[in-house]
Design a protein around this motif. Structure first.
Motif, mmCIF file in Angstrom:
data_model
loop_
_atom_site.group_PDB
_atom_site.id
_atom_site.type_symbol
_atom_site.label_atom_id
_atom_site.label_comp_id
_atom_site.label_asym_id
_atom_site.label_seq_id
_atom_site.Cartn_x
_atom_site.Cartn_y
_atom_site.Cartn_z
ATOM 1 N N ARG A 206 0.829 -1.214 0.000
ATOM 2 C CA ARG A 206 0.000 0.000 0.000
ATOM 3 C C ARG A 206 0.857 1.256 0.000
ATOM 4 O O ARG A 206 0.569 2.218 -0.726
ATOM 5 N N LEU A 210 0.711 4.230 -2.765
ATOM 6 C CA LEU A 210 0.179 5.532 -2.366
ATOM 7 C C LEU A 210 1.234 6.493 -1.825
ATOM 8 O O LEU A 210 0.943 7.671 -1.627
ATOM 9 N N TRP A 344 -5.764 3.894 -4.808
ATOM 10 C CA TRP A 344 -4.484 3.597 -5.432
ATOM 11 C C TRP A 344 -4.649 3.352 -6.934
ATOM 12 O O TRP A 344 -5.733 3.042 -7.427
#
Length: 447
Positions: A206, A210, A344
């Motif tokens: 993640r 991001l 994302w």
């Protein structure tokens, strides 16, 4: 096999034997940088990053569908962490059953906190006034499985290709829009058509997608201290007399508490039973920072102090725990994929997230495992969609993400609101767990 052939023709090449590729030792500053020499074929169809319950369930579902899959895990073994906890599986039961074989499901009782007690078809999760012992609510639950995380992972890992000690460094994407490559700290790489981050609430995948700011979890002004302990046979029988498996408590002073079984080694020997219990409370971020270096002894004495104003079983359980007993303290966190800066880029369907990596949520409403297992089932469906040529990878993964974010993202928000309310006596009766129980949040498809 026909769909697999169509898939390999789509990526313009035949799959090589599964192997880990060597990659030069360097740290990329770009989330979309391409390797110096782009591989023409993937090492595997799907790379799952993280061998938690979500990643292993996903891998089992892919295996059942005949889809090649590798799982990588940063720790050296499935039991590398000493900590263990248990989780409630209820409305997610059918999703888990769809992902594993009938033979594997037949052993699900073995990963329950008490393998000798099958879950009743209909039961109630009781919420007590933790000061007086009065029952505030009895939430109906159906087929409520209380599963030990470590044992569940052991069951789900059977027959899978899991590579341990693989810590993700970065992800790169081929210029032709077809492949993604994961680069690891051991200077190796694995290339796949789809990379799925199932690496938990503090997901590296993640953060790769991001960035370090938008990709980090949110720290909430709530904390909890957990205990796992055994007692004498007489004490254990007394404590279990309140409920054979689980009990929740809400205290007027602003505490939430849970008490239940964690492991019943021998049903006939209460001294072998391990109990799992905690107290959570409102704790400002400033206080969390100021107490970050507290010792185990300080954590235990703090929560023992809280328990003195509790009714049983909490008061006695904490009193009977030795002062040098190991505890587990943590601040509560969440990650809401519905937030504006949390969506994302899946790079044309080559990378996505599932489980806590996609939607870390607080646990007082007991929803995390159910949403995570549902993610895995939905993602197997999406992968089959593009393998069979019914959808492009971009469309299939977008379809998965849209459903998952609407369903589980809404639950993140609801669970955090619930956490706030169960720690506020003036609001507690309106909290989602007391008004809606532990049922799945309904999702309006028009939103």
């Amino acid at each position: 096999m026909g769909r697999i052939r169509r898939f390999w023709s789509w990526i313009a090449g035949k799959p090589p034997a599964q192997q880990t590729q060597q990659f030069p030792n360097h740290q990329s500053d770009s989330h979309v940088a391409s390797p110096t020499a782009e591989p023409k074929n993937p090492t595997t169809s799907v790379l799952v990053v993280g061998a938690g319950s979500t990643g292993l369930a996903l891998a089992q579902g892919l295996k059942q569908s005949g889809i090649s899959c590798l799982v990588v895990e940063k720790h050296d073994s499935i039991d590398a962490l000493g900590r263990d906890w248990n989780m409630g599986l209820h409305w997610g039961v059918q999703s888990l059953r769809s992902l594993i074989t009938d033979e594997m499901w037949s052993h699900i009782h073995s990963v329950q906190v008490d393998p000798s007690e099958p879950p009743p078809e209909h039961d109630f999760l009781k919420f007590l006034n933790a000061q007086t012992g009065e029952c505030m609510a009895a939430i109906p639950v159906q087929s409520f499985y209380r599963l030990r995380r470590r044992k569940l992972r052991g069951l789900l890992a059977q027959g899978l290709d899991v590579q341990y000690g693989k810590r993700l460094r970065t992800l790169t994407f081929s210029d032709d829009g077809k492949l993604a490559t994961a680069l690891f700290d051991d200077n190796t790489s694995i290339t796949a058509s789809l990379v799925v981050g199932t690496d938990g609430a503090r997901s590296t995948v993640r953060r790769e997608l991001l960035g370090p700011n938008s990709g980090r979890i949110r720290q909430l002004p709530y904390c909890a201290t957990f205990v796992q302990a055994r007692f004498t046979a007489e004490q254990a029988q007394f404590l279990r007399g309140f409920h054979p498996l689980y009990l929740a408590g809400i205290h007027p002073a602003g505490y939430f508490a849970f008490f239940g079984m964690h492991d019943v080694e021998d049903p006939d020997r209460p001294e072998t039973w391990t109990f799992f219990f905690y107290i959570s409370w409102h704790c400002t971020l400033e206080e969390q920072e100021a107490t970050a270096d507290w010792s185990n002894s300080q954590r235990l004495q703090q929560v023992k102090g809280f328990s003195k104003c509790f009714t049983d079983p909490w008061r006695s359980a904490f009193e009977w725990v030795p002062d040098d007993h190991q505890v587990w303290y943590m601040g509560l966190t969440d990650f809401d994929p519905c937030a504006s800066d949390h969506r994302w880029d899946n790079h044309g369907g080559r990378v996505t997230l599932a489980g806590d990596a996609a939607h870390a949520m607080t646990y007082q409403r007991g929803q995390g495992l159910n949403h995570s297992i549902t993610d895995a089932a939905k993602l197997v469906e999406a992968t089959n969609q593009f393998l069979t040529g019914k959808r492009t990878p971009a469309d299939a993964i977008a379809m998965y993400e849209d459903e998952m974010i609407a369903r589980a993202g809404g639950e993140v928000s609801l669970s955090s609101v619930n956490t706030e309310m169960v720690h506020d006596w003036q609001k507690v009766l309106a909290s989602p767990v007391l008004t809606a129980g532990v049922t799945k949040r309904s999702v309006d498809p028009s939103n």
